[in-house]
Design a protein around this motif. Structure first.
Motif, mmCIF file in Angstrom:
data_model
loop_
_atom_site.group_PDB
_atom_site.id
_atom_site.type_symbol
_atom_site.label_atom_id
_atom_site.label_comp_id
_atom_site.label_asym_id
_atom_site.label_seq_id
_atom_site.Cartn_x
_atom_site.Cartn_y
_atom_site.Cartn_z
ATOM 1 N N SER A 41 0.820 -1.199 0.000
ATOM 2 C CA SER A 41 0.000 0.000 0.000
ATOM 3 C C SER A 41 0.862 1.260 0.000
ATOM 4 O O SER A 41 2.090 1.201 0.139
ATOM 5 C CB SER A 41 -0.918 0.004 1.223
ATOM 6 O OG SER A 41 -0.143 0.163 2.396
ATOM 7 N N PHE A 42 0.197 2.395 -0.141
ATOM 8 C CA PHE A 42 0.900 3.677 -0.112
ATOM 9 C C PHE A 42 1.580 3.905 1.225
ATOM 10 O O PHE A 42 2.665 4.506 1.302
ATOM 11 C CB PHE A 42 -0.096 4.811 -0.390
ATOM 12 C CG PHE A 42 -1.102 5.036 0.710
ATOM 13 C CD1 PHE A 42 -0.900 5.997 1.681
ATOM 14 C CD2 PHE A 42 -2.257 4.257 0.774
ATOM 15 C CE1 PHE A 42 -1.827 6.197 2.695
ATOM 16 C CE2 PHE A 42 -3.186 4.459 1.789
ATOM 17 C CZ PHE A 42 -2.970 5.425 2.748
ATOM 18 N N LEU A 43 0.962 3.410 2.312
ATOM 19 C CA LEU A 43 1.543 3.603 3.635
ATOM 20 C C LEU A 43 2.726 2.673 3.862
ATOM 21 O O LEU A 43 3.684 3.036 4.554
ATOM 22 C CB LEU A 43 0.475 3.373 4.707
ATOM 23 C CG LEU A 43 0.688 4.065 6.063
ATOM 24 C CD1 LEU A 43 0.917 5.561 5.867
ATOM 25 C CD2 LEU A 43 -0.504 3.833 6.977
ATOM 26 N N HIS A 44 2.693 1.483 3.264
ATOM 27 C CA HIS A 44 3.838 0.579 3.336
ATOM 28 C C HIS A 44 5.033 1.182 2.606
ATOM 29 O O HIS A 44 6.183 1.031 3.030
ATOM 30 C CB HIS A 44 3.495 -0.781 2.713
ATOM 31 C CG HIS A 44 2.664 -1.661 3.591
ATOM 32 N ND1 HIS A 44 1.292 -1.563 3.653
ATOM 33 C CD2 HIS A 44 3.016 -2.657 4.454
ATOM 34 C CE1 HIS A 44 0.822 -2.476 4.490
ATOM 35 N NE2 HIS A 44 1.849 -3.151 5.000
ATOM 36 N N LYS A 45 4.755 1.856 1.492
ATOM 37 C CA LYS A 45 5.831 2.432 0.681
ATOM 38 C C LYS A 45 6.349 3.754 1.232
ATOM 39 O O LYS A 45 7.428 4.206 0.847
ATOM 40 C CB LYS A 45 5.335 2.642 -0.752
ATOM 41 C CG LYS A 45 5.005 1.348 -1.490
ATOM 42 C CD LYS A 45 4.469 1.632 -2.879
ATOM 43 C CE LYS A 45 4.128 0.351 -3.614
ATOM 44 N NZ LYS A 45 3.564 0.624 -4.972
ATOM 45 N N CYS A 46 5.587 4.364 2.113
ATOM 46 C CA CYS A 46 5.992 5.652 2.684
ATOM 47 C C CYS A 46 7.242 5.462 3.542
ATOM 48 O O CYS A 46 7.325 4.506 4.313
ATOM 49 C CB CYS A 46 4.854 6.212 3.533
ATOM 50 S SG CYS A 46 5.220 7.806 4.294
ATOM 51 N N PRO A 47 8.257 6.316 3.405
ATOM 52 C CA PRO A 47 9.485 6.174 4.206
ATOM 53 C C PRO A 47 9.180 6.170 5.700
ATOM 54 O O PRO A 47 8.325 6.921 6.177
ATOM 55 C CB PRO A 47 10.310 7.410 3.812
ATOM 56 C CG PRO A 47 9.778 7.826 2.483
ATOM 57 C CD PRO A 47 8.326 7.466 2.491
ATOM 58 N N ALA A 48 9.884 5.313 6.430
ATOM 59 C CA ALA A 48 9.637 5.192 7.863
ATOM 60 C C ALA A 48 9.908 6.502 8.593
ATOM 61 O O ALA A 48 9.191 6.854 9.537
ATOM 62 C CB ALA A 48 10.512 4.075 8.449
ATOM 63 N N TRP A 49 10.922 7.255 8.139
ATOM 64 C CA TRP A 49 11.246 8.508 8.829
ATOM 65 C C TRP A 49 10.093 9.507 8.714
ATOM 66 O O TRP A 49 9.833 10.278 9.644
ATOM 67 C CB TRP A 49 12.534 9.116 8.276
ATOM 68 C CG TRP A 49 12.466 9.569 6.835
ATOM 69 C CD1 TRP A 49 12.860 8.869 5.741
ATOM 70 C CD2 TRP A 49 11.974 10.829 6.351
ATOM 71 N NE1 TRP A 49 12.641 9.593 4.594
ATOM 72 C CE2 TRP A 49 12.107 10.804 4.942
ATOM 73 C CE3 TRP A 49 11.440 11.952 6.958
ATOM 74 C CZ2 TRP A 49 11.712 11.874 4.143
ATOM 75 C CZ3 TRP A 49 11.051 13.021 6.164
ATOM 76 C CH2 TRP A 49 11.189 12.971 4.782
ATOM 77 N N ALA A 50 9.394 9.470 7.570
ATOM 78 C CA ALA A 50 8.259 10.377 7.388
ATOM 79 C C ALA A 50 7.116 10.002 8.330
ATOM 80 O O ALA A 50 6.481 10.872 8.931
ATOM 81 C CB ALA A 50 7.795 10.334 5.939
#
Length: 230
Positions: free
Chosen positions: A22-31
């Motif tokens: 998903s988009f949230l899985h792909k979102c950088p962890a730091w963000a």
């Protein structure tokens, strides 16, 4: 002869990672580590109605990400425990003061602030659940290191890891404790044990010692790895 259908129930421990694209899985962890806590602090300071909206948005997001209702409830159980603790303390306070008018004790005027606080805590746990469900332990550590590295660069400090290991160990200890507890409880029930006070009295020491051992092993592994990298 009809084939027997065996239903396998997948066990789920609180705040555990769930693979996805998903988009949230792909979102950088730091963000996620920066944005989500900022949103929660902001909504904690705002009126409770904003927290209600945040709960609805996060519930919708979890459903879009195909997180089952059971998984969401499992992550939010601490709010129920906290709510039960608040009720127990109110009862004990009423008994201690000799006020047996529980209708007054549990009136909306007396319980409004507690209810509002529970709603806000609920929204915070939802956010934490989304972070842990969509980020692996390695991604969380790399995200923390990215934040620390940029902060050090901003203040012209040496590029040295002082915060990352401690914070990442703390964050990853949360799902690890839940996993140890679920494994211990399943082993207890498989051996014929029953849910009740005795189960908690027997398993809580196990949770403590196994958790401490795993935490020590993880800390030693980080220490050895950092020593080899020098």
């Amino acid at each position: 002869m009809a084939k027997e259908k065996i239903k396998v129930t997948k066990k789920y421990s609180s705040f555990s990672y769930k693979a996805g694209n998903s988009f949230l899985h792909k979102c950088p962890a730091w963000a996620k580590l920066l944005f989500i806590p900022f949103i929660n602090i902001l909504f904690l300071c705002l009126p409770v109605y904003f927290a209600v909206v945040l709960i609805a948005v996060q519930f919708g997001t979890a459903c879009v990400l195909k997180f089952s209702l059971r998984e969401q409830i499992t992550d939010l159980k601490p709010v129920l425990y906290y709510g039960a603790f608040v009720v127990l303390m109110d009862v004990l306070t009423a008994l201690g003061s000799g006020n047996l008018d529980f209708g007054k004790v549990f009136s909306w005027e007396n319980q409004r602030e507690s209810v509002f606080l529970l709603i806000k805590i609920f929204s915070v746990l939802q956010s934490a659940s989304l972070v842990f469900k969509t980020s692996t332990s390695l991604e969380l550590r790399e995200g923390i290191w990215t934040i620390e590295k940029n902060v050090r660069k901003m203040f012209h400090l040496k590029e040295k890891n002082l915060v990352t290991d401690a914070v990442s160990l703390f964050l990853n200890f949360i799902p690890m404790v839940s996993k140890i507890w679920e494994q211990s409880k399943r082993a207890w029930l498989a051996r014929g044990g029953r849910k009740g006070v005795i189960m908690y009295l027997r398993l809580l020491p196990v949770l403590f010692f196994v958790g401490m051992k795993k935490a020590y092993s993880a800390a030693r592994a980080l220490e050895v790895r950092d020593g080899d990298s020098i």
